[in-house]
Enzyme design. Structure first.
Site, short mmCIF file in Angstrom:
data_model
loop_
_atom_site.label_atom_id
_atom_site.label_comp_id
_atom_site.label_asym_id
_atom_site.label_seq_id
_atom_site.Cartn_x
_atom_site.Cartn_y
_atom_site.Cartn_z
CG ASN A 150 -0.22 0.01 2.52
OD1 ASN A 150 0.40 1.01 2.86
ND2 ASN A 150 -0.25 -1.09 3.27
CE LYS A 205 11.17 -11.75 -11.79
NZ LYS A 205 11.92 -10.94 -12.74
N PRO A 227 -2.81 -11.57 10.50
CG PRO A 227 -0.93 -11.77 11.85
CD PRO A 227 -1.42 -12.06 10.48
CG ASP A 228 -6.76 -6.46 13.56
OD1 ASP A 228 -5.96 -5.70 14.14
OD2 ASP A 228 -7.81 -6.06 13.05
CG PHE A 234 -2.90 6.28 12.94
CD1 PHE A 234 -2.26 6.22 14.15
CD2 PHE A 234 -2.86 7.46 12.20
CE1 PHE A 234 -1.57 7.32 14.64
CE2 PHE A 234 -2.19 8.57 12.69
CZ PHE A 234 -1.54 8.51 13.91
CE LYS A 249 -11.28 0.32 10.06
NZ LYS A 249 -10.51 0.96 9.02
O1 C5P Z 1 -6.65 -1.41 8.34
P1 C5P Z 1 -7.50 -0.79 9.40
O2 C5P Z 1 -8.20 0.45 8.93
O3 C5P Z 1 -8.40 -1.76 10.11
O4 C5P Z 1 -6.46 -0.25 10.51
C1 C5P Z 1 -6.90 0.24 11.74
C2 C5P Z 1 -5.82 -0.01 12.79
O5 C5P Z 1 -5.59 -1.41 12.86
C3 C5P Z 1 -4.48 0.62 12.49
O6 C5P Z 1 -3.96 1.07 13.70
C4 C5P Z 1 -3.65 -0.53 11.92
O7 C5P Z 1 -2.29 -0.37 12.20
C5 C5P Z 1 -4.23 -1.71 12.67
N1 C5P Z 1 -4.16 -2.99 11.93
C6 C5P Z 1 -3.42 -4.03 12.46
N2 C5P Z 1 -3.37 -5.24 11.82
C7 C5P Z 1 -4.02 -5.44 10.67
C8 C5P Z 1 -4.77 -4.38 10.11
C9 C5P Z 1 -4.84 -3.17 10.76
O8 C5P Z 1 -2.82 -3.85 13.52
N3 C5P Z 1 -3.95 -6.61 10.07
#
Ligand code: C5P
Length: 399
Positions: free
Chosen positions: A213, A292, A308-309, A327, A341
């Site tokens: 991104n 590659k 993972p979140d 953020f 969120k």
């Molecule tokens: O991508 P998103 O808008 O959900 O991001 C919101 C928050 O979640 C941000 O602080 C981002 O760093 C965090 N995040 C994360 N792991 C992910 C996706 C987002 O820690 N896989």
């Protein structure tokens, strides 16, 4: 926006003096009022004309100090005028004088005749910098909280040595100046550990191709600078970046969300404040090839799986005294999804920033946001530099 904006730049006699032109010029362009004092030896390296031209004001030397051209003593006038004094390069000689409270020239007299914060950017040969006497003076001077010391960098010195003693780069000095103008020298994060994630993660399909991104990590960099300048110990977990990590910040380079997760979890326990400003991928390619892939072997469709979140996991693991801030980069309505969120990920606060406004968001040096916290506060942070935004965020956390 800046509460005070008068900066006195005091230049010592070292080759790094040539870098001060950029500091003076940039500060002037930022709307800061700049005055310059040069020691006698500084004038061997850089001219009065250069600095007077860049600061749009006559630059001062010891000759002015001894001339009765001012109604009041010049050092008193300058000392009272300044909101901040920057001594760069700081030489071993000036350092020793300051450590002992000596006053034998315009620079040292002005420091003694002032009460504002003083930013010090030392520059000298490695052996000089590492001398016991110099290090003793440096530590001694920094016990006075008025003095904010910048680290020296390691690298090629003008004496052809490679080692410590290089002056901090102009951009780093400028960022520190902006911070001190915002905080007036306050160190409200002294003794605190701040853990920050920065940049966009890369989810590789093979060694050269990835899902990524546009995040450049500049917001995370600004948060790291602001926290450092407010006295914190800072750990910055960051993806590949075009900027240098500030001297004194512990950097942990990572690439993928999985690596970022590991580093954030490992460093969580010792942190007081955790700011997850990274733009983390939501998905990654299910398969990874160590070689590659040839163009003809590229899959027609790319099977994906979730990553993972990280911030949600940190929220599960964190202790009650730790503050966790996320953020949310959004288009259109930024508040509703950010609030969702904040609650779903169980954060203490979230900074919702638009990425569809000009001059803010990904890659920009500026940003704007709405700060939302779990107590229900909703505070608008109007357009400003990312460094100023970082300070606003720490101001709000401190309330
Ligand atoms: O991508 P998103 O808008 O959900 O991001 C919101 C928050 O979640 C941000 O602080 C981002 O760093 C965090 N995040 C994360 N792991 C992910 C996706 C987002 O820690 N896989």
């Amino acid at each position: 926006m800046l509460p005070s904006r008068r900066v006195l730049i005091a230049v010592g006699g070292g080759i790094a003096a040539y870098k001060i032109c950029e500091v003076v010029s940039t500060l002037f362009k930022m709307g800061v009022e700049v005055r310059v004092v040069l020691t006698r030896s500084a004038q061997e390296f850089i001219t009065l004309l250069t600095l007077a031209t860049l600061s749009r004001h006559p630059a001062y030397t010891d000759e002015n100090f001894w001339q009765p051209t001012h109604s009041r003593p010049l050092h008193i006038d300058l000392g009272e005028w300044a909101d901040l004094i920057v001594i760069a390069p700081l030489t071993a000689n000036t350092l020793a004088k300051l450590a002992y409270g000596m006053a034998d020239n315009l620079l040292t007299n002005t420091v003694l005749a002032s009460t504002c914060p003083v930013l010090l950017a030392p520059a000298m040969n490695t052996d000089m910098w590492e001398q016991q006497a110099v290090q003793r003076n440096w530590q001694q001077l920094l016990t006075d909280k008025r003095f904010h010391g910048m680290n020296t960098a390691s690298g090629l010195l003008a004496c052809d040595r490679v080692g410590a003693g290089r002056m901090a780069e102009p951009l780093e000095i400028i960022a520190y100046v902006q911070s001190l103008l915002h905080t007036a020298g306050k160190r409200d994060l002294l003794g605190k550990r701040v853990l920050i994630s920065a940049g966009g993660t890369r989810e590789h399909l093979d060694p050269v191709r990835f899902i990524g991104n546009p995040s450049t990590g500049k917001m995370g960099l600004a948060l790291a600078q602001a926290a450092l300048h407010r006295g914190a110990s800072v750990t910055l977990v960051h993806t590949p970046a075009s900027w240098d990590v500030p001297l004194g910040v512990q950097a942990i380079p990572v690439v993928s969300a999985e690596e970022m997760r590991t580093s954030m979890v490992q460093n969580l326990a010792s942190a007081d404040v955790i700011v997850m400003s990274a733009a983390v991928a939501d998905v990654k390619p299910r398969e990874y090839s160590n070689e590659k892939l040839a163009k003809k072997s590229l899959p027609q469709a790319l099977p994906l799986e979730p990553v993972p979140d990280i911030v949600a996991e940190l929220a599960q693991l964190k202790q009650p005294h730790q503050r966790l801030i996320g953020f949310a980069a959004q288009t259109g309505d930024i508040v509703t999804p950010a609030l969702e969120k904040l609650q779903r990920k169980n954060l203490d606060a979230i900074v919702a920033n638009p990425i569809d406004e000009p001059n803010s968001g990904f890659g920009s040096d500026n940003n704007q946001a709405i700060f939302l916290d779990k107590q229900g506060q909703k505070i608008e942070i109007p357009p400003c530099s990312k460094l100023q935004m970082a300070h606003h965020i720490f101001d709000l956390l401190g309330k």
